[in-house]
Design a protein around this motif. Structure first.
Motif, short mmCIF file in Angstrom:
data_model
loop_
_atom_site.label_atom_id
_atom_site.label_comp_id
_atom_site.label_asym_id
_atom_site.label_seq_id
_atom_site.Cartn_x
_atom_site.Cartn_y
_atom_site.Cartn_z
N ILE A 21 -6.32 9.11 -1.48
CA ILE A 21 -5.31 9.59 -0.55
C ILE A 21 -4.98 8.45 0.39
O ILE A 21 -5.88 7.81 0.94
N GLU A 22 -3.69 8.19 0.55
CA GLU A 22 -3.27 7.07 1.38
C GLU A 22 -3.86 7.17 2.78
O GLU A 22 -3.90 8.24 3.38
N MET A 23 -4.32 6.03 3.31
CA MET A 23 -4.97 6.02 4.61
C MET A 23 -4.19 5.13 5.58
O MET A 23 -3.75 4.04 5.21
N ARG A 58 -13.12 11.14 8.23
CA ARG A 58 -12.56 10.60 6.99
C ARG A 58 -13.14 9.22 6.69
O ARG A 58 -13.51 8.91 5.56
N ARG A 92 -15.91 8.01 3.73
CA ARG A 92 -15.61 6.90 2.83
C ARG A 92 -16.78 5.93 2.74
O ARG A 92 -17.09 5.41 1.67
N VAL A 118 -4.18 16.30 6.60
CA VAL A 118 -4.28 15.11 5.73
C VAL A 118 -5.63 14.41 5.92
O VAL A 118 -6.26 13.98 4.96
N ASN A 119 -6.06 14.28 7.17
CA ASN A 119 -7.37 13.67 7.43
C ASN A 119 -8.50 14.46 6.80
O ASN A 119 -9.41 13.90 6.17
N CYS A 129 -8.37 16.61 4.30
CA CYS A 129 -8.30 16.47 2.84
C CYS A 129 -8.74 15.08 2.39
O CYS A 129 -9.38 14.94 1.34
N GLY A 130 -8.41 14.09 3.18
CA GLY A 130 -8.85 12.74 2.85
C GLY A 130 -10.36 12.62 2.83
O GLY A 130 -10.94 11.98 1.95
N ASN A 189 -11.69 14.44 -0.15
CA ASN A 189 -11.43 13.66 -1.36
C ASN A 189 -12.41 12.50 -1.51
O ASN A 189 -12.87 12.20 -2.61
N ASN A 190 -12.72 11.85 -0.39
CA ASN A 190 -13.70 10.76 -0.43
C ASN A 190 -15.04 11.25 -0.97
O ASN A 190 -15.74 10.52 -1.70
N ALA A 231 -1.90 15.73 -0.25
CA ALA A 231 -3.31 15.46 0.00
C ALA A 231 -4.19 16.56 -0.59
O ALA A 231 -5.22 16.29 -1.22
#
Length: 520
Positions: free
Chosen positions: A5-7, A407, A411, A446-447, A449-450, A453-454, A494
């Motif tokens: 997901i774009e950061m 987020r 990561r 978005v954060n 979900c990011g 996702n990580n 996201a």
């Protein structure tokens, strides 16, 4: 193939006003002079004046008349837009500028007080002040030790700094003097040890850091100027440290100081000198992984290196034991400062937002040092429980900083399974039921979900936690049920990415089907 997901980084706070009506405002009030002139012998003359006469008095050689004229202008311009316009039309601002450095301190006080009110919420008067050479004159007057005069001067500079097109010039012409005359002495980082600031000194420090908070928000060039001003960052850090020790972290000066540090840490690894970045990154990771060379102070696969990872990070060869000025922005010791602010600050959510945002900035991206500072926060400072407790807030701006930081932590975490057991449920709890809800904002979604996702990309446990904690219905509804606004579409994408990466765990497909029908 795992889908990222774009950061993005944490943008500095922008501002477009010098109104002071809430915690997030970035400019001081106009100053009402009426209470201070009533005790003067010429109060009756003040009541009979008009703007034209008052401006004419400014040009008289009699300092009593100069004081009277400036006091009247200050009083009339407190709430009168027409009076502000009239003073400018009568060319009163250039005359006031010349009085900033009068031999008579009373004249100085009223001239700067009048100017402070003249420029409040008035861009034309701000420009007139600049064109009249007001900034150099203000800086010259700043050398006087009078608190009331300094409050006016720093208030003027704060209001000037609210306009983007004035910020570069202000930074260029004021940073050195503000640091030397205000920040260093009042922070206690100079030769004189400050036990406690009096109310006037607190106002002066607040005005000055408010100005810096605005200046640090404009662009890379100005951020670099601020970072490179000797003593400035030391003073900000020293002031915060002292307020933490004195349990005064709720003060507005701390809020401004933390927010300046947050802005200065924006895009840090892109904007710091290349030589510094090379030192922090160590030899190329590709080279070190192929040849088993050291990465900075670590040697892969050696017991000694693994032991050293757990040692106090002041032994790092990449950083000095005691940071100075710009070094504070990426030094491991700054993590503890932000951690203390987040733990001690119970009332001022903007200060907490600033500390979390600063942490988000210095742990953002794929740079090695961002990962190291994340490990410092998670493993040495035990910050995860602190952040999860703060996640209970419903303040959307604070949530944006906190979820952005989580987020980054997700990561860089070494043990994604362990992180998943601690992080998935709190993040799911903050997600809306579908994409049509207004709160929390799309940035928060978005954060979150990011972060999910990580974890999902590296942890089966994360996918299981999402499935068994009723996360699938939320993610599906965020993905499928939303309006066409850019923010909602970004949030939907996201959520879809998390679902897509979860689908790659084939052993969980049966569980997925029992919860919901996934459309990938």
């Amino acid at each position: 193939m795992w889908i990222p997901i774009e950061m993005t980084g944490f943008q500095p706070w922008k501002n477009s006003t010098d109104i002071c009506k809430s915690d997030r405002t970035l400019g001081p009030h106009a100053y009402n002079v009426s209470h201070s002139v009533k005790s003067r012998k010429n109060v009756t003359r003040l009541n009979t004046l008009d703007i034209v006469t008052a401006v004419n008095y400014l040009d008289e050689s009699d300092q009593n008349l100069q004081t009277l004229g400036a006091a009247y202008i200050q009083h009339e311009c407190y709430n009168n837009k027409d009076a502000k316009k009239q003073v400018n039309q009568l060319k009163g601002i250039p005359v006031l500028v010349q009085l900033f450095t009068s031999e008579n301190q009373e004249v100085q006080r009223y001239a700067t007080g009048a100017t402070r009110n003249l420029i409040y919420e008035n861009m034309e008067n701000k420009v007139a002040l600049i064109e009249a050479g007001g900034i150099p004159k203000l800086i010259e007057a700043l050398r006087e030790g009078d608190d009331e005069l300094r409050k006016n001067i720093t208030g003027i500079l704060w209001n000037l700094s609210s306009k983007d097109n004035l910020k570069e010039r202000l930074a260029r012409e004021t940073l050195a003097e503000l640091t030397e005359k205000i920040l260093i002495p009042l922070s206690g980082t100079g030769d004189q040890d400050i036990i406690e600031l009096n109310p006037s000194e607190s106002d002066i420090f607040f005005n000055t850091t408010g100005c810096l908070r605005n200046l640090s928000s404009v662009n890379e060039k100005t951020r670099q100027q601020i970072r490179e001003t000797p003593g400035l960052i030391d003073a900000l850090v020293g002031y915060i440290q002292k307020c933490l020790q004195d349990t005064k972290v709720e003060e507005k000066g701390v809020e401004n100081a933390v927010c300046v540090l947050r802005n200065l840490s924006y895009q840090l690894y892109t904007e710091i000198p290349h030589s510094v970045l090379l030192r922090l990154e160590g030899p190329s990771r590709a080279l070190s992984s192929s040849k088993g060379e050291a990465i900075g102070c670590f040697t892969p696969n050696s017991k000694k290196a693994k032991d050293r990872q757990n040692q106090d990070l002041t032994t790092f060869t990449e950083v000095s034991r005691q940071p100075k000025d710009i070094e504070w922005l990426w030094h491991p010791k700054i993590v503890e400062l932000y951690n203390q602010v987040l733990q001690q600050c119970k009332i001022n959510s903007t200060t907490r937002e600033g500390a979390a945002g600063a942490m988000q900035n210095i742990t953002a991206g794929d740079k090695r040092w961002a990962s190291i500072l994340s490990h410092v926060a998670l493993e040495q400072k035990k910050m995860l429980p602190v952040i999860l407790d703060l996640l209970e807030t419903n303040n959307n701006l604070e949530l944006r900083s906190l979820t952005g930081l989580l987020r980054n932590f997700s990561r860089h975490a070494k043990d994604k399974n362990d992180m998943a057991t601690k992080l998935v449920k709190p993040l799911l709890a903050k997600l809306p039921a579908d994409g049509r809800q207004k709160e929390p904002s799309s940035d928060v979604v978005v954060n979150a979900c990011g972060a999910l996702n990580n974890l999902v990309t590296s942890s089966l446990v994360a996918a299981q936690e999402i499935t068994h904690s009723d996360g699938l219905p939320k993610l599906i509804d965020i993905k499928t049920s939303h309006d066409n606004s850019p923010g909602k579409q970004k949030a939907a994408k996201a959520a879809a990415t998390v679902l897509s990466n979860m689908f790659q765990y084939k052993k969980l497909h049966k569980d997925y089907r029992s919860v919901s029908s996934m459309i990938i």
